[in-house]
Scaffold this motif. Structure first.
Motif, PDB file in Angstrom:
ATOM      1  N   GLU A 269       0.886  -1.250  -0.240  1.00  0.00           N
ATOM      2  CA  GLU A 269       0.033   0.134   0.010  1.00  0.00           C
ATOM      3  C   GLU A 269       1.251   0.720   0.403  1.00  0.00           C
ATOM      4  OE1 GLU A 269      -3.700   2.380   2.650  1.00  0.00           O
ATOM      5  OE2 GLU A 269      -2.987  -0.031   3.128  1.00  0.00           O
ATOM      6  N   ALA A 270       1.956   1.331   0.836  1.00  0.00           N
ATOM      7  CA  ALA A 270       3.298   2.220   0.959  1.00  0.00           C
ATOM      8  C   ALA A 270       3.507   2.505  -0.562  1.00  0.00           C
ATOM      9  CB  ALA A 270       4.425   2.023   1.710  1.00  0.00           C
ATOM     10  N   VAL A 271       4.114   1.612  -1.261  1.00  0.00           N
ATOM     11  CA  VAL A 271       4.034   2.029  -2.838  1.00  0.00           C
ATOM     12  C   VAL A 271       2.944   2.234  -3.848  1.00  0.00           C
ATOM     13  CG1 VAL A 271       4.955   0.864  -4.608  1.00  0.00           C
ATOM     14  CG2 VAL A 271       6.535   0.008  -2.725  1.00  0.00           C
ATOM     15  N   ARG A 272       2.199   2.055  -3.450  1.00  0.00           N
ATOM     16  CA  ARG A 272       0.917   2.083  -4.308  1.00  0.00           C
ATOM     17  C   ARG A 272       0.537   3.778  -4.310  1.00  0.00           C
ATOM     18  NH1 ARG A 272      -1.513  -2.585  -3.104  1.00  0.00           N
ATOM     19  NH2 ARG A 272      -2.779  -1.544  -1.104  1.00  0.00           N
ATOM     20  N   GLU A 273       0.357   4.002  -2.628  1.00  0.00           N
ATOM     21  CA  GLU A 273       0.018   5.785  -2.568  1.00  0.00           C
ATOM     22  C   GLU A 273       1.406   6.531  -2.599  1.00  0.00           C
ATOM     23  OE1 GLU A 273      -2.144   7.281  -1.365  1.00  0.00           O
ATOM     24  OE2 GLU A 273      -3.194   5.236  -1.096  1.00  0.00           O
ATOM     25  N   ALA A 274       2.819   5.777  -2.818  1.00  0.00           N
ATOM     26  CA  ALA A 274       3.740   6.686  -3.473  1.00  0.00           C
ATOM     27  C   ALA A 274       3.443   6.900  -4.666  1.00  0.00           C
ATOM     28  CB  ALA A 274       4.952   6.529  -2.708  1.00  0.00           C
ATOM     29  N   ALA A 275       3.749   6.197  -5.394  1.00  0.00           N
ATOM     30  CA  ALA A 275       3.036   5.898  -7.259  1.00  0.00           C
ATOM     31  C   ALA A 275       2.295   7.238  -7.312  1.00  0.00           C
ATOM     32  CB  ALA A 275       2.652   5.056  -7.853  1.00  0.00           C
ATOM     33  N   ARG A 276       1.087   7.350  -6.374  1.00  0.00           N
ATOM     34  CA  ARG A 276       0.442   8.172  -7.034  1.00  0.00           C
ATOM     35  C   ARG A 276       1.127   9.973  -6.699  1.00  0.00           C
ATOM     36  NH1 ARG A 276      -3.402  10.487  -3.841  1.00  0.00           N
ATOM     37  NH2 ARG A 276      -2.769   9.638  -1.971  1.00  0.00           N
ATOM     38  N   LEU A 277       1.564   9.373  -5.770  1.00  0.00           N
ATOM     39  CA  LEU A 277       1.598  10.955  -5.542  1.00  0.00           C
ATOM     40  C   LEU A 277       2.962  11.319  -6.629  1.00  0.00           C
ATOM     41  CD1 LEU A 277       2.389  10.998  -1.116  1.00  0.00           C
ATOM     42  CD2 LEU A 277       0.669  12.013  -2.637  1.00  0.00           C
ATOM     43  N   ALA A 278       3.853  10.625  -6.904  1.00  0.00           N
ATOM     44  CA  ALA A 278       4.710  11.293  -7.709  1.00  0.00           C
ATOM     45  C   ALA A 278       4.387  11.196  -9.261  1.00  0.00           C
ATOM     46  CB  ALA A 278       5.591   9.481  -7.954  1.00  0.00           C
TER      47      ALA A 278
ATOM     48  N   GLY B 236      13.297  -4.185   3.444  1.00  0.00           N
ATOM     49  CA  GLY B 236      13.950  -3.554   1.923  1.00  0.00           C
ATOM     50  C   GLY B 236      13.055  -5.042   0.900  1.00  0.00           C
ATOM     51  N   GLU B 237      13.455  -5.930   1.374  1.00  0.00           N
ATOM     52  CA  GLU B 237      12.815  -6.843   0.385  1.00  0.00           C
ATOM     53  C   GLU B 237      11.267  -7.158  -0.216  1.00  0.00           C
ATOM     54  OE1 GLU B 237      14.000 -10.629   1.671  1.00  0.00           O
ATOM     55  OE2 GLU B 237      16.252 -10.427   1.859  1.00  0.00           O
ATOM     56  N   ALA B 238      10.731  -6.327   1.226  1.00  0.00           N
ATOM     57  CA  ALA B 238       9.167  -6.401   0.705  1.00  0.00           C
ATOM     58  C   ALA B 238       8.963  -4.878  -0.169  1.00  0.00           C
ATOM     59  CB  ALA B 238       8.356  -5.406   2.565  1.00  0.00           C
ATOM     60  N   PHE B 239       9.369  -4.085   0.075  1.00  0.00           N
ATOM     61  CA  PHE B 239       9.756  -2.511  -0.803  1.00  0.00           C
ATOM     62  C   PHE B 239      10.168  -3.395  -2.848  1.00  0.00           C
ATOM     63  CE2 PHE B 239      12.109   0.443  -2.757  1.00  0.00           C
ATOM     64  CZ  PHE B 239      11.250   1.580  -2.865  1.00  0.00           C
ATOM     65  N   ALA B 240      10.293  -3.700  -3.307  1.00  0.00           N
ATOM     66  CA  ALA B 240      11.615  -4.150  -3.802  1.00  0.00           C
ATOM     67  C   ALA B 240      10.329  -5.163  -4.700  1.00  0.00           C
ATOM     68  CB  ALA B 240      13.322  -5.226  -3.895  1.00  0.00           C
TER      69      ALA B 240
ATOM     70  N   VAL C 296       7.281  -2.343  -5.733  1.00  0.00           N
ATOM     71  CA  VAL C 296       7.902  -1.824  -6.871  1.00  0.00           C
ATOM     72  C   VAL C 296       7.299  -3.154  -7.402  1.00  0.00           C
ATOM     73  CG1 VAL C 296       9.879  -1.377  -8.262  1.00  0.00           C
ATOM     74  CG2 VAL C 296       9.521  -0.571  -5.417  1.00  0.00           C
ATOM     75  N   ARG C 297       8.266  -4.587  -7.764  1.00  0.00           N
ATOM     76  CA  ARG C 297       8.910  -4.870  -8.702  1.00  0.00           C
ATOM     77  C   ARG C 297       6.753  -5.690  -9.451  1.00  0.00           C
ATOM     78  NH1 ARG C 297      12.989  -7.744  -6.144  1.00  0.00           N
ATOM     79  NH2 ARG C 297      14.856  -6.409  -6.820  1.00  0.00           N
ATOM     80  N   ALA C 298       5.956  -5.675  -8.294  1.00  0.00           N
ATOM     81  CA  ALA C 298       4.839  -5.741  -8.966  1.00  0.00           C
ATOM     82  C   ALA C 298       4.378  -4.716  -9.779  1.00  0.00           C
ATOM     83  CB  ALA C 298       3.905  -6.118  -7.354  1.00  0.00           C
ATOM     84  N   ARG C 299       4.389  -3.741  -9.176  1.00  0.00           N
ATOM     85  CA  ARG C 299       3.621  -2.671  -9.734  1.00  0.00           C
ATOM     86  C   ARG C 299       4.467  -2.295 -11.418  1.00  0.00           C
ATOM     87  NH1 ARG C 299       0.708   2.004  -9.635  1.00  0.00           N
ATOM     88  NH2 ARG C 299       1.354   3.936 -10.660  1.00  0.00           N
ATOM     89  N   ALA C 300       5.608  -2.435 -11.437  1.00  0.00           N
ATOM     90  CA  ALA C 300       5.810  -2.502 -12.714  1.00  0.00           C
ATOM     91  C   ALA C 300       5.623  -4.001 -14.140  1.00  0.00           C
ATOM     92  CB  ALA C 300       7.731  -2.964 -12.597  1.00  0.00           C
TER      93      ALA C 300
END
Length: 475
Positions: A426-435, A460-464, A467-471
């Motif tokens: 969810e953090a990566v999704r929200e960050a992508a929305r703001l970026a 870090g692995e969870a973040f990566a 991100v890869r899932a979003r990519a």
């Protein structure tokens, strides 16, 4: 107790862990009468105790505060706090307390081999990267070396194992230095000083004093950060051998007895014949991976220690080119829709996060976790102009949110009220929305990870993964 006959010496080892178990085995092998004391009495501890007891080592579980009778020496795990009753009892009985680093230092040469000199590194942040850079440079110079201490090969293995070394690159934490009173390095560096582990040390002054122990007795060079006067103060306070020099590193143009940067070139004005007028080219900024400011500083510190050991300039260049950073240290994960995603999960305190945030111009910052007593006003003030937005998660996220409200009220903040591991997606999704295209989504939490993850690696692995899932979704 240096170079003593260990046969029959009564030694208490404090802690069943990555340092305590090897120390107990080594001392038992040398003929000491070893008793291990441990606070915990869980299933894992009992299994470890059974293995040691099968070798003839006594283990006392659930009783880490009592000094066994006849103890002549305590060897402690570095994380045990100085205020524990065990250490007070040792002091009252006149029993010395060593850490695993001190034990390794005292055991050098007991097998008849010439001990390898130590090039030692400490600091609030950057220790591991700098030591690994240093080892890479030393290897490029053709020297037999290893990155040891708080990283890689254990010091006891390095000192007592079959492998022989010309020189060791040694990472040392403040905990390890606290329990290493007789350590005397060939040369040493303190990279930086910022509040950290104050719950363990009790004060910033005590923390700095323990870091400063690394300079005691240095023979050739005390390397300090010219941008951090506290590190130079530690050099001034140190009792070093005659002829030992203070060597600074700076991201600017170096003065005499310094290493620095001129027009994209790392240069040396310390280990040259005429340092008043000459400078030696060592490498290009582009040879440093990644070329972020704090990492260039790491490279300069590593280069200074290598040059203090007599390494030629070409080996500095080749070693830096060969070096690859560990995961989760300002690691580029992917570009998605024109936005860069960078994993700096290793930024577990405000000082590390500050360095990471300074490396990018427009940032959506993912932050939060366990604050460990830190405050965030100074960090937020320094990075406010770079922030496109912030996504917060973790147990102590409110401390960062409040600092943002005080010092960057115009920056959009998403506050995720959850501490489960799935929060990262969810953090990566929200960050992508703001970026926006050209921005960097930077996970530099400025906090420890244990509220949500086993360690910073898992975070870090969870973040990566997120991100890869979003990519994959954007293809």
């Amino acid at each position: 107790m240096s170079n003593v006959d260990w046969q029959g010496k009564h030694v208490t080892v404090a802690g069943l862990g990555v340092s305590g178990i090897p120390a107990a085995r080594v001392l038992h092998g040398l003929g000491a009468v070893v008793t291990v004391v441990n606070d915990g009495d869980d299933e894992r501890s009992r299994a470890q105790a059974a293995e040691l007891e099968a070798q003839g080592i006594t283990v006392r579980l659930g009783d880490g505060d009592t000094l066994p009778p006849s103890t002549e020496l305590v060897v402690t795990a570095p994380g045990w706090k100085p205020g524990k009753p065990l250490f007070a009892a040792a002091a009252d009985a006149g029993v010395p307390v060593w850490g695993d680093v001190e034990l390794a230092w005292r055991l050098r040469g007991q097998d008849g081999r010439e001990p390898a000199p130590w090039l030692a590194v400490t600091g609030t942040n950057g220790k591991t990267t700098t030591v690994r850079m240093l080892a890479s440079i030393l290897e490029a110079a053709g020297l037999r070396t290893a990155a040891v201490g708080n990283i890689g090969v254990s010091l006891l293995d390095a000192v007592l194992g079959e492998e022989t070394y010309d020189v060791l690159a040694v990472e040392l934490s403040s905990y390890q230095l606290h329990w290493a009173p007789s350590l005397r390095a060939h040369s040493a560096a303190v990279l930086n000083l910022a509040p950290d582990h104050l719950d363990w040390h009790g004060s910033m002054e005590a923390y700095a004093a323990d870091k400063g122990r690394i300079y005691e007795g240095n023979r050739v060079a005390c390397v300090y950060n010219a941008a951090d006067p506290a590190t130079e103060d530690l050099v001034r306070e140190a009792d070093v051998e005659e002829g030992c020099r203070a060597i600074g590193f700076t991201l600017g143009t170096p003065g005499p007895s310094q290493l620095g940067v001129v027009d994209g070139i790392l240069v040396d004005r310390a280990f040259v014949r005429n340092r008043q007028k000459q400078a030696q080219e060592l490498a290009e900024v582009a040879d440093v991976d990644p070329p972020a400011p704090h990492n260039i500083a790491n490279a300069l510190a590593a280069a200074a220690l290598a040059r203090a050991f007599g390494v030629e300039p070409a080996a500095v260049r080749d070693g830096l080119r060969n070096f690859r950073p560990d995961p989760h240290r300002i690691e580029h994960v992917a570009d998605v829709d024109g936005v860069a995603y960078v994993d700096d999960s290793k930024a577990t305190n405000t000082h590390a996060a500050e360095a990471s945030l300074a490396a990018y111009d427009s940032i959506v910052w993912i932050a939060g976790g366990l604050a460990k007593g830190a405050t965030f006003d100074e960090l937020v003030t320094g990075c406010a102009k770079r922030l496109r937005g912030v996504v917060l998660m973790g147990a102590d996220r409110a401390l960062i949110r409040e600092a943002l409200a005080r010092h960057a009220p115009e920056v959009p903040v998403v506050d995720l009220d959850r501490t489960d591991t799935g929060a990262m997606s969810e953090a990566v999704r929200e960050a992508a929305r703001l970026a926006r295209p050209g921005d960097t989504v930077l996970m530099a939490p400025a906090c420890a990870s244990m509220d949500m993850f086993v360690n910073y690696n898992k975070r870090g692995e969870a973040f990566a993964d997120a991100v890869r899932a979003r990519a994959a979704e954007s293809v």
